[in-house]
Design a protein around this motif. Structure first.
Motif, PDB file in Angstrom:
ATOM      1  N   GLY A  62      14.340   2.705  10.020  1.00 36.38           N
ATOM      2  CA  GLY A  62      14.565   4.106  10.346  1.00 36.38           C
ATOM      3  C   GLY A  62      13.270   4.893  10.446  1.00 36.38           C
ATOM      4  N   GLN A  63      13.408   6.211  10.402  1.00 37.07           N
ATOM      5  CA  GLN A  63      12.254   7.093  10.530  1.00 37.07           C
ATOM      6  C   GLN A  63      11.156   6.709   9.548  1.00 37.07           C
ATOM      7  N   ASP A  64       9.936   6.692  10.014  1.00 37.69           N
ATOM      8  CA  ASP A  64       8.798   6.444   9.136  1.00 37.69           C
ATOM      9  C   ASP A  64       8.644   7.651   8.219  1.00 37.69           C
ATOM     10  N   GLU A  67       5.166   9.419   7.876  1.00 35.65           N
ATOM     11  CA  GLU A  67       4.895  10.342   8.987  1.00 35.65           C
ATOM     12  C   GLU A  67       5.736  11.600   8.829  1.00 35.65           C
ATOM     13  N   HIS A  68       6.966  11.423   8.413  1.00 33.37           N
ATOM     14  CA  HIS A  68       7.866  12.570   8.278  1.00 33.37           C
ATOM     15  C   HIS A  68       7.379  13.525   7.195  1.00 33.37           C
ATOM     16  N   ALA A  69       6.869  12.956   6.108  1.00 32.45           N
ATOM     17  CA  ALA A  69       6.369  13.817   5.019  1.00 32.45           C
ATOM     18  C   ALA A  69       5.248  14.716   5.535  1.00 32.45           C
ATOM     19  N   ALA A  70       4.396  14.141   6.369  1.00 32.26           N
ATOM     20  CA  ALA A  70       3.285  14.934   6.919  1.00 32.26           C
ATOM     21  C   ALA A  70       3.821  16.035   7.833  1.00 32.26           C
ATOM     22  N   ALA A  71       4.847  15.681   8.612  1.00 29.68           N
ATOM     23  CA  ALA A  71       5.421  16.667   9.532  1.00 29.68           C
ATOM     24  C   ALA A  71       6.124  17.782   8.766  1.00 29.68           C
ATOM     25  N   LEU A  72       6.794  17.402   7.670  1.00 36.54           N
ATOM     26  CA  LEU A  72       7.468  18.410   6.839  1.00 36.54           C
ATOM     27  C   LEU A  72       6.467  19.386   6.250  1.00 36.54           C
ATOM     28  N   ARG A  78       9.814  22.515  12.531  1.00 39.39           N
ATOM     29  CA  ARG A  78       9.432  21.701  13.691  1.00 39.39           C
ATOM     30  C   ARG A  78       9.654  20.207  13.423  1.00 39.39           C
ATOM     31  N   SER A  79       9.759  19.846  12.122  1.00 40.70           N
ATOM     32  CA  SER A  79       9.782  18.402  11.810  1.00 40.70           C
ATOM     33  C   SER A  79      10.967  17.687  12.438  1.00 40.70           C
ATOM     34  N   MET A  80      12.012  18.449  12.743  1.00 39.33           N
ATOM     35  CA  MET A  80      13.193  17.783  13.289  1.00 39.33           C
ATOM     36  C   MET A  80      13.192  17.793  14.820  1.00 39.33           C
ATOM     37  N   THR A  82      11.768  15.966  16.680  1.00 37.59           N
ATOM     38  CA  THR A  82      11.786  14.585  17.198  1.00 37.59           C
ATOM     39  C   THR A  82      13.209  14.093  17.416  1.00 37.59           C
ATOM     40  N   VAL A  83      14.168  14.747  16.763  1.00 40.80           N
ATOM     41  CA  VAL A  83      15.562  14.325  16.985  1.00 40.80           C
ATOM     42  C   VAL A  83      15.930  14.599  18.446  1.00 40.80           C
ATOM     43  N   ALA A  84      15.580  15.809  18.920  1.00 37.58           N
ATOM     44  CA  ALA A  84      15.894  16.165  20.311  1.00 37.58           C
ATOM     45  C   ALA A  84      14.950  15.469  21.292  1.00 37.58           C
ATOM     46  N   CYS A 109      18.499  -3.055   8.357  1.00 36.52           N
ATOM     47  CA  CYS A 109      18.881  -2.279   9.556  1.00 36.52           C
ATOM     48  C   CYS A 109      19.401  -0.959   9.014  1.00 36.52           C
ATOM     49  N   VAL A 110      18.551   0.086   9.016  1.00 37.62           N
ATOM     50  CA  VAL A 110      18.792   1.268   8.190  1.00 37.62           C
ATOM     51  C   VAL A 110      18.545   2.548   8.965  1.00 37.62           C
ATOM     52  N   GLY A 111      19.362   3.573   8.691  1.00 31.86           N
ATOM     53  CA  GLY A 111      19.104   4.891   9.259  1.00 31.86           C
ATOM     54  C   GLY A 111      19.140   4.861  10.770  1.00 31.86           C
ATOM     55  N   ALA A 112      18.115   5.412  11.393  1.00 35.77           N
ATOM     56  CA  ALA A 112      18.074   5.395  12.864  1.00 35.77           C
ATOM     57  C   ALA A 112      17.994   3.969  13.389  1.00 35.77           C
ATOM     58  N   GLY A 113      17.523   3.027  12.573  1.00 34.86           N
ATOM     59  CA  GLY A 113      17.547   1.619  12.979  1.00 34.86           C
ATOM     60  C   GLY A 113      18.970   1.140  13.167  1.00 34.86           C
ATOM     61  N   SER A 142      23.203  12.770   8.991  1.00 33.86           N
ATOM     62  CA  SER A 142      23.329  11.596   9.854  1.00 33.86           C
ATOM     63  C   SER A 142      22.638  11.934  11.169  1.00 33.86           C
ATOM     64  N   ASP A 143      22.266  10.902  11.911  1.00 34.95           N
ATOM     65  CA  ASP A 143      21.781  11.149  13.274  1.00 34.95           C
ATOM     66  C   ASP A 143      21.890   9.861  14.068  1.00 34.95           C
ATOM     67  N   SER A 144      21.220   9.801  15.211  1.00 38.36           N
ATOM     68  CA  SER A 144      21.224   8.616  16.083  1.00 38.36           C
ATOM     69  C   SER A 144      22.621   8.216  16.518  1.00 38.36           C
TER      70      SER A 144
HETATM   71  C1  LIG Z   1       4.942  17.357  14.604  1.00 36.90           C
HETATM   72  C2  LIG Z   1       4.941  15.838  14.338  1.00 36.90           C
HETATM   73  C3  LIG Z   1       6.343  15.325  13.988  1.00 36.90           C
HETATM   74  C4  LIG Z   1       6.301  13.920  13.531  1.00 36.90           C
HETATM   75  C5  LIG Z   1       7.687  13.341  13.417  1.00 36.90           C
HETATM   76  C6  LIG Z   1       8.396  13.821  12.219  1.00 36.90           C
HETATM   77  C7  LIG Z   1       9.550  12.963  11.832  1.00 36.90           C
HETATM   78  C8  LIG Z   1      10.860  13.690  11.846  1.00 36.90           C
HETATM   79  C9  LIG Z   1      11.971  12.908  11.197  1.00 36.90           C
HETATM   80  C10 LIG Z   1      13.344  13.296  11.688  1.00 36.90           C
HETATM   81  C11 LIG Z   1      14.415  12.833  10.746  1.00 36.90           C
HETATM   82  C12 LIG Z   1      15.733  12.783  11.465  1.00 36.90           C
HETATM   83  C13 LIG Z   1      15.955  11.406  11.999  1.00 36.90           C
HETATM   84  C14 LIG Z   1      16.093  10.459  10.813  1.00 36.90           C
HETATM   85  C15 LIG Z   1      16.166   9.142  11.005  1.00 36.90           C
HETATM   86  C16 LIG Z   1      16.213   8.201   9.879  1.00 36.90           C
HETATM   87  O1  LIG Z   1      16.155   7.038  10.046  1.00 36.90           O
HETATM   88  S1  LIG Z   1      16.366   8.862   8.272  1.00 36.90           S
HETATM   89  C17 LIG Z   1      16.379   7.395   7.257  1.00 36.90           C
HETATM   90  C18 LIG Z   1      14.951   6.894   7.057  1.00 36.90           C
HETATM   91  N1  LIG Z   1      14.944   5.621   6.375  1.00 36.90           N
HETATM   92  C19 LIG Z   1      15.107   5.517   5.046  1.00 36.90           C
HETATM   93  O2  LIG Z   1      15.280   6.502   4.340  1.00 36.90           O
HETATM   94  C20 LIG Z   1      15.054   4.136   4.464  1.00 36.90           C
HETATM   95  C21 LIG Z   1      14.058   4.109   3.336  1.00 36.90           C
HETATM   96  N2  LIG Z   1      13.848   2.734   2.905  1.00 36.90           N
HETATM   97  C22 LIG Z   1      14.739   2.132   2.080  1.00 36.90           C
HETATM   98  O3  LIG Z   1      15.775   2.641   1.692  1.00 36.90           O
HETATM   99  C23 LIG Z   1      14.391   0.724   1.697  1.00 36.90           C
HETATM  100  O4  LIG Z   1      13.009   0.544   1.892  1.00 36.90           O
HETATM  101  C24 LIG Z   1      15.163  -0.330   2.528  1.00 36.90           C
HETATM  102  C25 LIG Z   1      15.019  -0.061   3.994  1.00 36.90           C
HETATM  103  C26 LIG Z   1      16.623  -0.323   2.112  1.00 36.90           C
HETATM  104  C27 LIG Z   1      14.555  -1.705   2.227  1.00 36.90           C
HETATM  105  O5  LIG Z   1      14.512  -1.854   0.838  1.00 36.90           O
HETATM  106  P1  LIG Z   1      13.745  -3.128   0.244  1.00 36.90           P
HETATM  107  O6  LIG Z   1      14.184  -4.348   0.951  1.00 36.90           O
HETATM  108  O7  LIG Z   1      13.879  -3.018  -1.234  1.00 36.90           O
HETATM  109  O8  LIG Z   1      12.235  -2.918   0.669  1.00 36.90           O
HETATM  110  P2  LIG Z   1      11.250  -1.775   0.139  1.00 36.90           P
HETATM  111  O9  LIG Z   1      10.328  -2.353  -0.866  1.00 36.90           O
HETATM  112  O10 LIG Z   1      12.009  -0.548  -0.214  1.00 36.90           O
HETATM  113  O11 LIG Z   1      10.438  -1.435   1.476  1.00 36.90           O
HETATM  114  C28 LIG Z   1       9.508  -2.410   1.986  1.00 36.90           C
HETATM  115  C29 LIG Z   1       8.290  -1.617   2.430  1.00 36.90           C
HETATM  116  O12 LIG Z   1       8.683  -0.818   3.568  1.00 36.90           O
HETATM  117  C30 LIG Z   1       8.432   0.546   3.277  1.00 36.90           C
HETATM  118  N3  LIG Z   1       9.463   1.358   3.908  1.00 36.90           N
HETATM  119  C31 LIG Z   1      10.786   1.100   3.889  1.00 36.90           C
HETATM  120  N4  LIG Z   1      11.438   2.045   4.566  1.00 36.90           N
HETATM  121  C32 LIG Z   1      10.488   2.906   5.063  1.00 36.90           C
HETATM  122  C33 LIG Z   1      10.536   4.075   5.875  1.00 36.90           C
HETATM  123  N5  LIG Z   1      11.696   4.528   6.357  1.00 36.90           N
HETATM  124  N6  LIG Z   1       9.369   4.707   6.155  1.00 36.90           N
HETATM  125  C34 LIG Z   1       8.199   4.226   5.690  1.00 36.90           C
HETATM  126  N7  LIG Z   1       8.070   3.092   4.920  1.00 36.90           N
HETATM  127  C35 LIG Z   1       9.225   2.470   4.627  1.00 36.90           C
HETATM  128  C36 LIG Z   1       8.464   0.668   1.774  1.00 36.90           C
HETATM  129  O13 LIG Z   1       7.776   1.809   1.362  1.00 36.90           O
HETATM  130  C37 LIG Z   1       7.794  -0.624   1.372  1.00 36.90           C
HETATM  131  O14 LIG Z   1       6.424  -0.463   1.591  1.00 36.90           O
HETATM  132  P3  LIG Z   1       5.365  -1.189   0.596  1.00 36.90           P
HETATM  133  O15 LIG Z   1       5.657  -0.642  -0.776  1.00 36.90           O
HETATM  134  O16 LIG Z   1       4.037  -0.793   1.137  1.00 36.90           O
HETATM  135  O17 LIG Z   1       5.680  -2.666   0.716  1.00 36.90           O
END
Ligand SMILES: CCCCCCCCCCCCC/C=C/C(=O)SCCNC(=O)CCNC(=O)[C@H](O)C(C)(C)COP(=O)(O)OP(=O)(O)OC[C@H]1O[C@@H](n2cnc3c(N)ncnc32)[C@H](O)[C@@H]1OP(=O)(O)O
Length: 260
Positions: A62-64, A67-72, A78-80, A82-84, A109-113, A142-144
């Motif tokens: 899903g969303q990084d 990167e999102h924390a920096a945008a927030l 404005r951080s959202m 990217t949804v549109a 396979c999580v979130g937007a993934g 929710s999204d995507s």
């Molecule tokens: C003006 C500029 C704008 C810039 C853009 C701004 C962004 C705007 C965002 C808009 C938001 C709306 C759209 C949202 C979409 C989404 O997808 S929201 C959901 C986001 N995803 C998550 O919240 C999932 C978070 N991760 C987890 O829950 C778990 O990691 C997992 C996926 C269930 C896997 O768990 P596990 O197998 O236990 O592995 P971990 O150890 O937790 O993770 C492995 C490493 O990967 C890193 N990681 C995992 N998910 C993310 C993520 N989403 N972003 C960044 N990094 C992630 C995790 O930190 C681990 O890293 P290391 O510790 O370095 O190994």
């Protein structure tokens, strides 16, 4: 290194998420590359089927959030955007492809993934794959397109529980729920998905397009769901719960939600 790549052979376009070092987390570069790639595939008359796959241990987390924390920090409202700008056009483009789309899922396979995978027509998962929505865990809704694709696949009752409880389910559970089409042993899943995609690329393309259009017409409009999700995301980005949960995730600690 390109964060998304496309190869086309014998009518099959293979679209690869290529950011394995970050569990294929969706940063701006990957989102833009995926959107460009799907649009190019849609315009390529030589393409008769698509396989969406990912490099590395995880399909897409899903969303990084880094990167999102920096945008927030820079601008919560404005951080959202990217949804549109990215998420909604990407899901619409994948779901709008006239040719059959197979998604090969391994790992998380999580979130937007999950939204990307469910925008495909056929999801084939490795036995050890897991599926989660994750949104409410970080103070989002929710999204995507998941409020349409999940309700379509598993019904509103299970969708509400999946979103609210934030469970991480196995591939076997996802198959049992009807969320995905097939599960294969870990060492066979990629080949199984590619074989299915190649079979579709050699099949009756016009009939496949008609079948997809008929099923899509029987469902509520995807665009309406995407627009509702977009409208819901912006106010949530401004909540302390969302900002706190993103920070907690990055600090590897449990979030403390206040309801604000
Ligand atoms: C003006 C500029 C704008 C810039 C853009 C701004 C962004 C705007 C965002 C808009 C938001 C709306 C759209 C949202 C979409 C989404 O997808 S929201 C959901 C986001 N995803 C998550 O919240 C999932 C978070 N991760 C987890 O829950 C778990 O990691 C997992 C996926 C269930 C896997 O768990 P596990 O197998 O236990 O592995 P971990 O150890 O937790 O993770 C492995 C490493 O990967 C890193 N990681 C995992 N998910 C993310 C993520 N989403 N972003 C960044 N990094 C992630 C995790 O930190 C681990 O890293 P290391 O510790 O370095 O190994």
């Amino acid at each position: 290194m390109d964060s998304a790549t496309v190869t086309v052979t014998d009518g099959l376009a293979v679209l690869t998420l290529n950011r394995p070092e970050a569990a294929n987390a969706l940063d701006l570069a990957l989102k833009a590359a995926l959107l460009d790639a799907v649009r190019a595939i849609a315009a390529d008359d030589a393409v008769r089927a698509v396989l969406i796959r990912a490099e590395g241990r995880n399909f897409c987390v899903g969303q990084d959030l880094a990167e999102h924390a920096a945008a927030l920090e820079a601008s919560p409202e404005r951080s959202m955007d990217t949804v549109a700008e990215h998420y909604n056009p990407l899901i619409s483009a994948i779901a709008g492809l006239k040719v059959p789309v197979v998604a090969a899922v391994q790992g998380a396979c999580v979130g937007a993934g999950l939204g990307i995978a469910l925008a495909a027509d056929v999801v084939i998962a490795a036995e050890s794959a897991t599926f989660a929505t994750a949104f409410t865990s970080i103070g989002l809704a929710s999204d995507s397109g998941l409020t349409r694709s999940l309700v379509d696949a598993i019904g509103a009752v299970r969708t509400r529980a999946f979103l609210l409880l934030g469970d991480r389910i196995t591939a076997a559970q996802a198959l049992d729920w009807g969320l995905i089409a097939r599960v294969a042993p870990d060492d066979e899943a990629a080949a199984t998905a590619e074989s299915a995609a190649r079979r579709l690329a050699a099949g009756p393309t016009a009939a496949f397009a008609a079948a997809k259009a008929l099923v899509a017409a029987s469902l509520p409009p995807l665009g309406d769901a995407l627009e509702r999700e977009r409208a819901a995301a912006a106010p949530l980005a401004a909540t302390a719960d969302h900002r706190g949960a993103v920070a907690a995730f990055l600090d590897k600690r449990r979030p403390a939600f206040t309801g604000e």
